[in-house]
Design an enzyme around this catalytic site. Sequence first.
Site, PDB file in Angstrom:
ATOM      1  N   TYR A  61      92.920 -21.735  81.947  1.00 16.72           N
ATOM      2  CA  TYR A  61      92.952 -21.997  83.402  1.00 16.72           C
ATOM      3  C   TYR A  61      91.562 -22.415  83.881  1.00 16.72           C
ATOM      4  O   TYR A  61      91.395 -23.444  84.548  1.00 16.72           O
ATOM      5  CB  TYR A  61      93.418 -20.743  84.155  1.00 16.72           C
ATOM      6  N   LYS A 110      90.229 -26.009  85.499  1.00 12.81           N
ATOM      7  CA  LYS A 110      89.605 -26.117  86.823  1.00 12.81           C
ATOM      8  C   LYS A 110      88.209 -26.722  86.713  1.00 12.81           C
ATOM      9  O   LYS A 110      87.788 -27.509  87.567  1.00 12.81           O
ATOM     10  CB  LYS A 110      89.529 -24.744  87.505  1.00 12.81           C
ATOM     11  N   THR A 164      87.067 -22.508  91.707  1.00 12.47           N
ATOM     12  CA  THR A 164      87.026 -21.064  91.446  1.00 12.47           C
ATOM     13  C   THR A 164      85.726 -20.626  90.774  1.00 12.47           C
ATOM     14  O   THR A 164      85.100 -21.419  90.046  1.00 12.47           O
ATOM     15  CB  THR A 164      88.219 -20.683  90.537  1.00 12.47           C
ATOM     16  N   ASP A 165      85.379 -19.372  90.962  1.00 16.42           N
ATOM     17  CA  ASP A 165      84.209 -18.797  90.273  1.00 16.42           C
ATOM     18  C   ASP A 165      84.427 -18.751  88.761  1.00 16.42           C
ATOM     19  O   ASP A 165      83.470 -18.642  87.988  1.00 16.42           O
ATOM     20  CB  ASP A 165      83.886 -17.386  90.805  1.00 16.42           C
ATOM     21  N   GLU A 166      85.700 -18.847  88.330  1.00 15.04           N
ATOM     22  CA  GLU A 166      85.992 -18.704  86.893  1.00 15.04           C
ATOM     23  C   GLU A 166      85.400 -19.837  86.063  1.00 15.04           C
ATOM     24  O   GLU A 166      85.272 -19.705  84.847  1.00 15.04           O
ATOM     25  CB  GLU A 166      87.502 -18.598  86.663  1.00 15.04           C
TER      26      GLU A 166
HETATM   27  P1  NAD Z   1      99.279 -20.351  93.958  1.00 15.33           P
HETATM   28  O1  NAD Z   1      99.656 -20.310  92.508  1.00 15.33           O
HETATM   29  O2  NAD Z   1      99.754 -19.274  94.861  1.00 15.33           O
HETATM   30  O3  NAD Z   1      99.785 -21.737  94.598  1.00 15.33           O
HETATM   31  C1  NAD Z   1      99.657 -22.972  93.952  1.00 15.33           C
HETATM   32  C2  NAD Z   1     100.603 -23.950  94.647  1.00 15.33           C
HETATM   33  O4  NAD Z   1     100.463 -25.249  94.023  1.00 15.33           O
HETATM   34  C3  NAD Z   1     102.077 -23.561  94.521  1.00 15.33           C
HETATM   35  O5  NAD Z   1     102.696 -23.659  95.781  1.00 15.33           O
HETATM   36  C4  NAD Z   1     102.643 -24.595  93.549  1.00 15.33           C
HETATM   37  O6  NAD Z   1     104.013 -24.892  93.784  1.00 15.33           O
HETATM   38  C5  NAD Z   1     101.753 -25.797  93.839  1.00 15.33           C
HETATM   39  N1  NAD Z   1     101.703 -26.758  92.728  1.00 15.33           N
HETATM   40  C6  NAD Z   1     101.564 -26.478  91.404  1.00 15.33           C
HETATM   41  N2  NAD Z   1     101.575 -27.629  90.698  1.00 15.33           N
HETATM   42  C7  NAD Z   1     101.671 -28.649  91.603  1.00 15.33           C
HETATM   43  C8  NAD Z   1     101.701 -30.060  91.484  1.00 15.33           C
HETATM   44  N3  NAD Z   1     101.639 -30.666  90.295  1.00 15.33           N
HETATM   45  N4  NAD Z   1     101.792 -30.808  92.607  1.00 15.33           N
HETATM   46  C9  NAD Z   1     101.882 -30.212  93.827  1.00 15.33           C
HETATM   47  N5  NAD Z   1     101.879 -28.874  93.986  1.00 15.33           N
HETATM   48  C10 NAD Z   1     101.768 -28.103  92.894  1.00 15.33           C
HETATM   49  O7  NAD Z   1      97.716 -20.493  93.979  1.00 15.33           O
HETATM   50  P2  NAD Z   1      96.643 -20.003  95.048  1.00 15.33           P
HETATM   51  O8  NAD Z   1      96.244 -18.630  94.707  1.00 15.33           O
HETATM   52  O9  NAD Z   1      97.134 -20.309  96.422  1.00 15.33           O
HETATM   53  O10 NAD Z   1      95.422 -20.955  94.685  1.00 15.33           O
HETATM   54  C11 NAD Z   1      95.190 -22.168  95.402  1.00 15.33           C
HETATM   55  C12 NAD Z   1      93.948 -22.846  94.853  1.00 15.33           C
HETATM   56  O11 NAD Z   1      92.832 -21.961  94.954  1.00 15.33           O
HETATM   57  C13 NAD Z   1      94.058 -23.198  93.362  1.00 15.33           C
HETATM   58  O12 NAD Z   1      93.490 -24.465  93.163  1.00 15.33           O
HETATM   59  C14 NAD Z   1      93.256 -22.113  92.654  1.00 15.33           C
HETATM   60  O13 NAD Z   1      92.694 -22.589  91.457  1.00 15.33           O
HETATM   61  C15 NAD Z   1      92.200 -21.811  93.703  1.00 15.33           C
HETATM   62  N6  NAD Z   1      91.671 -20.434  93.610  1.00 15.33           N
HETATM   63  C16 NAD Z   1      92.481 -19.360  93.854  1.00 15.33           C
HETATM   64  C17 NAD Z   1      91.945 -18.073  93.792  1.00 15.33           C
HETATM   65  C18 NAD Z   1      92.777 -16.851  94.090  1.00 15.33           C
HETATM   66  O14 NAD Z   1      92.253 -15.742  94.047  1.00 15.33           O
HETATM   67  N7  NAD Z   1      94.056 -16.972  94.396  1.00 15.33           N
HETATM   68  C19 NAD Z   1      90.598 -17.889  93.479  1.00 15.33           C
HETATM   69  C20 NAD Z   1      89.817 -19.008  93.210  1.00 15.33           C
HETATM   70  C21 NAD Z   1      90.360 -20.280  93.328  1.00 15.33           C
HETATM   71  P1  TYD Z   2      94.380 -11.638  88.573  1.00 16.94           P
HETATM   72  O1  TYD Z   2      94.924 -11.205  89.892  1.00 16.94           O
HETATM   73  O2  TYD Z   2      95.333 -12.162  87.545  1.00 16.94           O
HETATM   74  O3  TYD Z   2      93.223 -12.690  88.878  1.00 16.94           O
HETATM   75  P2  TYD Z   2      92.112 -13.335  87.866  1.00 16.94           P
HETATM   76  O4  TYD Z   2      92.564 -13.161  86.471  1.00 16.94           O
HETATM   77  O5  TYD Z   2      92.136 -14.764  88.312  1.00 16.94           O
HETATM   78  O6  TYD Z   2      90.821 -12.636  88.171  1.00 16.94           O
HETATM   79  O7  TYD Z   2      93.613 -10.419  87.917  1.00 16.94           O
HETATM   80  C1  TYD Z   2      92.542  -9.777  88.589  1.00 16.94           C
HETATM   81  C2  TYD Z   2      91.948  -8.765  87.625  1.00 16.94           C
HETATM   82  O8  TYD Z   2      92.918  -7.747  87.395  1.00 16.94           O
HETATM   83  C3  TYD Z   2      91.631  -9.355  86.268  1.00 16.94           C
HETATM   84  O9  TYD Z   2      90.445  -8.741  85.769  1.00 16.94           O
HETATM   85  C4  TYD Z   2      92.818  -8.973  85.410  1.00 16.94           C
HETATM   86  C5  TYD Z   2      93.245  -7.649  85.998  1.00 16.94           C
HETATM   87  N1  TYD Z   2      94.694  -7.360  85.919  1.00 16.94           N
HETATM   88  C6  TYD Z   2      95.124  -6.124  85.394  1.00 16.94           C
HETATM   89  O10 TYD Z   2      94.309  -5.276  84.982  1.00 16.94           O
HETATM   90  N2  TYD Z   2      96.466  -5.885  85.344  1.00 16.94           N
HETATM   91  C7  TYD Z   2      97.391  -6.786  85.774  1.00 16.94           C
HETATM   92  O11 TYD Z   2      98.606  -6.510  85.678  1.00 16.94           O
HETATM   93  C8  TYD Z   2      96.930  -8.037  86.312  1.00 16.94           C
HETATM   94  C9  TYD Z   2      97.916  -9.068  86.819  1.00 16.94           C
HETATM   95  C10 TYD Z   2      95.570  -8.265  86.375  1.00 16.94           C
END
Ligand code: NAD
Ligand code: TYD
Length: 352
Positions: A159, A163, A133-135
């Site tokens: 988090y 990561k 992630t960019d975070e």
């Molecule tokens: P999500 O929370 O929707 O899904 C995560 C999945 O991992 C779930 O199905 C959960 O059951 C499974 N899981 C959790 N712990 C586990 C374990 N110990 N063993 C096996 N499975 C397990 O997350 P997402 O949004 O689909 O993100 C997927 C990946 O992408 C993550 O690694 C996250 O850090 C990365 N990511 C997501 C975003 C985003 O915007 N969603 C952005 C940057 C990076």
């Molecule tokens: P989020 O979807 O939780 O992703 P991330 O924290 O990984 O960027 O949040 C996206 C942005 O929206 C973040 O700046 C937090 C903000 N946010 C709100 O303002 N209200 C909310 O209820 C949530 C869930 C997020």
Amino acid sequence: MKLLVTGAAGFIGSNFIHFLLAARPDSRIVGLDKLTYAGNLENLEGLEGRGRFSFVRGDIADREALDALFAERDFDAVVNFAAETHVDRSIQDPGVFLQTNVLGTQTLLDACRAHWQRGGRWAAGKRFVQISTDEVYGSLGPGEQAFREQDPLRPRNPYAASKAAADLLVAASCTTHGLPACTTRCSNNYGPYQLPEKLIPLMIRNALRHEPLPVYGDGRQVRDWLHVEDHCRAIALVLQKGRPGEVYHVGGRGERENIEVVEMLLAILARETGDAGIGEPLIRHVTDRPGHDRRYAMDASRIQRELGWQAQIDFEEGLARTVRWYLDHGDWIERVVSGEYLRFYELNYAGR
Ligand code: NAD
Ligand code: TYD
């Protein structure tokens, strides 16, 4: 290509499985997922039984289970999506983030090495892709240059720290053992199957119910929105052609302030539904997230230059498509909110 996809039932993992099965007819996928609150097997409904996909419930931190799976199926590649992903939860309870994101990733790396390395040599054609992630870079100021792959890691919440630790462990496996791994770091994804604890689906559901839309602080924080389909295309390319040991940024070219995203959602929802109760009076500025990162932005020129990828889905178009998906799948979101989705495994898989 025989693939292990972890975190298969989550938002991006499930989108990736749908994408790859369609894009790569030669692929066979095992989806592994612990099915935490974030795992929703309904996202993969209908895929089993067609011969190219199977689901296994399991934990990436469970070495015995991984060994059994690797011994049974000779994977060519692993794509690791499995993680705890919600920043707000990590602030309340970081332990499980370390357990899965750090120890789990290391356990998965160890399993790959045990099964892919013989007498110090790696079997040909193996590949590990870590989804990051960019975070991990921390927070940018308004005029600052977008993150580049060589920037230092400066995570600012549990988090992001977990990561970053995982990324360093992947890098260490590459350096120490020669693991053929790539890491992708992407910006905020949006699209179908995202849990309504994240900004976009949460705001859509609340607006449709005329419930308050909680905007943290002044709402001027910036995220670089990436449609999940663009992201899946990037991961498939990295899997196929990425250089081992390399990190690739995947950015959406879609920087927007949170408040702007919420206003756009309200406008699309009002237009699509004709509901006069959906509008800006629903917005509530609430207490800010502690340590809230102000801005993320990704410089994705490496993946463009080396692999020919760039985001194609314009944010306005992608957001309108996403809203339509949630409008058409109101039952999906309500089964998530009621917790009914958690029964899908017991009803359809348990005892097999
Ligand atoms: P999500 O929370 O929707 O899904 C995560 C999945 O991992 C779930 O199905 C959960 O059951 C499974 N899981 C959790 N712990 C586990 C374990 N110990 N063993 C096996 N499975 C397990 O997350 P997402 O949004 O689909 O993100 C997927 C990946 O992408 C993550 O690694 C996250 O850090 C990365 N990511 C997501 C975003 C985003 O915007 N969603 C952005 C940057 C990076
Ligand atoms: P989020 O979807 O939780 O992703 P991330 O924290 O990984 O960027 O949040 C996206 C942005 O929206 C973040 O700046 C937090 C903000 N946010 C709100 O303002 N209200 C909310 O209820 C949530 C869930 C997020």
